[in-house]
Scaffold this motif. Structure first.
Motif, mmCIF file in Angstrom:
data_model
loop_
_atom_site.group_PDB
_atom_site.id
_atom_site.type_symbol
_atom_site.label_atom_id
_atom_site.label_comp_id
_atom_site.label_asym_id
_atom_site.label_seq_id
_atom_site.Cartn_x
_atom_site.Cartn_y
_atom_site.Cartn_z
ATOM 1 N N VAL A 82 31.048 45.708 119.103
ATOM 2 C CA VAL A 82 30.794 45.276 117.726
ATOM 3 C C VAL A 82 32.070 44.725 117.098
ATOM 4 O O VAL A 82 32.051 43.686 116.417
ATOM 5 C CB VAL A 82 30.231 46.440 116.889
ATOM 6 C CG1 VAL A 82 30.135 46.048 115.412
ATOM 7 C CG2 VAL A 82 28.851 46.842 117.400
ATOM 8 N N THR A 83 33.194 45.399 117.315
ATOM 9 C CA THR A 83 34.469 44.917 116.776
ATOM 10 C C THR A 83 34.812 43.539 117.315
ATOM 11 O O THR A 83 35.249 42.651 116.570
ATOM 12 C CB THR A 83 35.597 45.916 117.120
ATOM 13 O OG1 THR A 83 35.345 47.150 116.456
ATOM 14 C CG2 THR A 83 36.952 45.386 116.679
ATOM 15 N N LEU A 84 34.625 43.329 118.617
ATOM 16 C CA LEU A 84 34.913 42.026 119.218
ATOM 17 C C LEU A 84 33.997 40.945 118.655
ATOM 18 O O LEU A 84 34.437 39.808 118.424
ATOM 19 C CB LEU A 84 34.778 42.106 120.741
ATOM 20 C CG LEU A 84 35.805 42.986 121.464
ATOM 21 C CD1 LEU A 84 35.513 43.040 122.951
ATOM 22 C CD2 LEU A 84 37.218 42.478 121.214
ATOM 23 N N LYS A 85 32.737 41.282 118.430
ATOM 24 C CA LYS A 85 31.812 40.308 117.832
ATOM 25 C C LYS A 85 32.254 39.933 116.426
ATOM 26 O O LYS A 85 32.298 38.745 116.071
ATOM 27 C CB LYS A 85 30.397 40.892 117.790
ATOM 28 C CG LYS A 85 29.683 40.948 119.125
ATOM 29 C CD LYS A 85 28.272 41.505 118.942
ATOM 30 C CE LYS A 85 27.523 41.562 120.267
ATOM 31 N NZ LYS A 85 26.158 42.133 120.096
ATOM 32 N N LEU A 166 25.840 43.205 110.435
ATOM 33 C CA LEU A 166 26.771 42.359 111.185
ATOM 34 C C LEU A 166 26.990 41.036 110.468
ATOM 35 O O LEU A 166 28.138 40.572 110.332
ATOM 36 C CB LEU A 166 26.235 42.110 112.596
ATOM 37 C CG LEU A 166 27.071 41.180 113.475
ATOM 38 C CD1 LEU A 166 28.453 41.762 113.713
ATOM 39 C CD2 LEU A 166 26.360 40.908 114.800
ATOM 40 N N ALA A 167 25.905 40.416 109.981
ATOM 41 C CA ALA A 167 26.022 39.145 109.274
ATOM 42 C C ALA A 167 26.811 39.318 107.977
ATOM 43 O O ALA A 167 27.653 38.477 107.626
ATOM 44 C CB ALA A 167 24.638 38.579 108.980
ATOM 45 N N ALA A 172 31.743 38.226 104.888
ATOM 46 C CA ALA A 172 32.839 38.682 104.024
ATOM 47 C C ALA A 172 34.201 38.450 104.675
ATOM 48 O O ALA A 172 35.127 37.935 104.032
ATOM 49 C CB ALA A 172 32.649 40.161 103.690
ATOM 50 N N LEU A 173 34.320 38.798 105.941
ATOM 51 C CA LEU A 173 35.608 38.612 106.620
ATOM 52 C C LEU A 173 35.950 37.132 106.785
ATOM 53 O O LEU A 173 37.114 36.744 106.695
ATOM 54 C CB LEU A 173 35.580 39.292 107.991
ATOM 55 C CG LEU A 173 35.615 40.827 107.983
ATOM 56 C CD1 LEU A 173 35.458 41.373 109.398
ATOM 57 C CD2 LEU A 173 36.910 41.340 107.373
ATOM 58 N N VAL A 244 29.921 48.640 105.068
ATOM 59 C CA VAL A 244 28.587 48.030 105.005
ATOM 60 C C VAL A 244 27.689 48.606 106.098
ATOM 61 O O VAL A 244 26.769 47.947 106.582
ATOM 62 C CB VAL A 244 28.670 46.495 105.109
ATOM 63 C CG1 VAL A 244 29.377 45.919 103.905
ATOM 64 C CG2 VAL A 244 29.346 46.060 106.413
ATOM 65 N N SER A 245 27.973 49.841 106.497
ATOM 66 C CA SER A 245 27.136 50.582 107.448
ATOM 67 C C SER A 245 27.091 49.934 108.828
ATOM 68 O O SER A 245 26.063 49.984 109.509
ATOM 69 C CB SER A 245 25.702 50.714 106.899
ATOM 70 O OG SER A 245 25.714 51.326 105.637
#
Length: 320
Positions: A82-85, A166-167, A172-173, A244-245
């Motif tokens: 998830v972090t890499l995505k 995820l979206a 935001a980032l 954001v959970s």
């Protein structure tokens, strides 16, 4: 120690002609300069470093026997993915939007330049946790977003409430990253000598071709190191998507340590180790990208780690 060098009576000059050396210098031996202080400092540093490493791995409070099971735990690996995505998507979208904003800031159109400046000012001023929370609650203010004619029919629309965590995290980032990337890109473009642009104008190159063939190849020498630093910051900032959970690496570590309070230390070490691995991979990629764009701007390309090791061994064989 290597054999001392001996000066030859004749040495070729730059133009190809032989130049006679002073007879007093002929046969004089040249020995390498001794540096005892350098070797003394190196020895002290190595001893202190070895003592620290041995102390870390022999300290029972670190509970190293639990490290590998947690390091390869499925929940941790899912968090790494998830972090890499999040980092990969945010880096791409943030860079693309940053290029647009940077070109807007450099535009001679006062409206575009003003809007680009306002974008950078706004998103650099907002703390990232606050931006994530605002993006998470965006559907409360705008349940639907559509494309159409102003005050007329809407051709396509999307329900903002259907956005996944995820979206939301990537949006935001990306918005935050684009503000910083825009300044990095703008600074790199401004670092190109104005004479290069004047030469491109004299050749009759279009603005787009000037940017692609003249400005960007030179600007990237300044952009790549700074943006590489931004990517490392983005990796650390991605840990905030837990707001954001979204269970990224940090979220997985946080949940795991709450369920296993007896293993907090090894779990935290696992989280730190994975962030170090990701950052190391990014740093290696940054080095080779910098080395690629250093061509033509440096007398010699920076040595790779393997080349440095070979050079070190070769020089020590000669006594240097």
């Amino acid at each position: 120690m290597a054999e001392p060098l001996t000066l030859k009576p004749e040495a070729p000059a730059a133009g190809g002609r032989a130049v006679e050396l002073d007879p007093q210098l002929t046969g004089r031996r040249v020995t390498p300069r001794r540096r005892p202080l350098r070797w003394l400092v190196s020895a002290v540093v190595l001893v202190v470093l070895a003592q620290f490493i041995v102390g870390v791995f022999t300290n029972t409070h670190y509970e190293w026997h639990k490290f590998w099971p947690y390091f390869t735990r499925e929940s941790i690996l899912d968090g790494v993915v998830v972090t890499l995505k999040v980092v990969g998507l945010s880096a791409v979208f943030g860079l693309l939007l940053g290029v647009v904003v940077a070109l807007g800031r450099l535009s001679t159109n006062p409206l575009l330049a003003g809007l680009a400046w306002a974008y950078v000012w706004f998103f650099r001023a907002l703390p990232l946790p606050l931006l994530l929370i605002i993006t998470f609650n965006f559907s409360y203010f705008y349940p639907r977003l559509g494309i159409g004619i102003p005050w007329g029919p809407v051709f396509a629309e999307v329900q903002t409430s259907s956005l996944t965590p995820l979206a939301i995290g990537v949006i935001a980032l990306s918005l935050n990253e684009a503000a910083y990337a825009a300044e990095v890109i703008r600074g790199g473009i401004l670092s190109v000598e104005h004479g290069q642009i004047e030469a491109a104008n004299a050749l009759g190159l279009s603005k787009a071709r000037q940017l692609r063939r003249v400005v960007l190849p030179q600007a990237l020498r300044s952009i790549v190191p700074a943006y590489g630093n931004q990517l490392v910051g983005l990796v650390k900032a991605s840990s905030l998507v837990y707001y954001v959970s979204l269970l990224d690496l940090f979220g997985a570590v946080f949940v795991l340590e709450s369920r296993h309070p007896e293993s907090i230390v090894p779990i935290l070490i696992v989280g730190a180790a994975w962030y170090l691995v990701i950052t190391a991979v990014l740093s290696i990629g940054q080095f080779y990208v910098e080395r690629f764009y250093a061509r033509g701007g440096a007398r010699a390309l920076p040595l790779t780690p393997i080349q440095k090791l070979r050079r070190f061994v070769r020089l020590n064989r000669r006594g240097f």
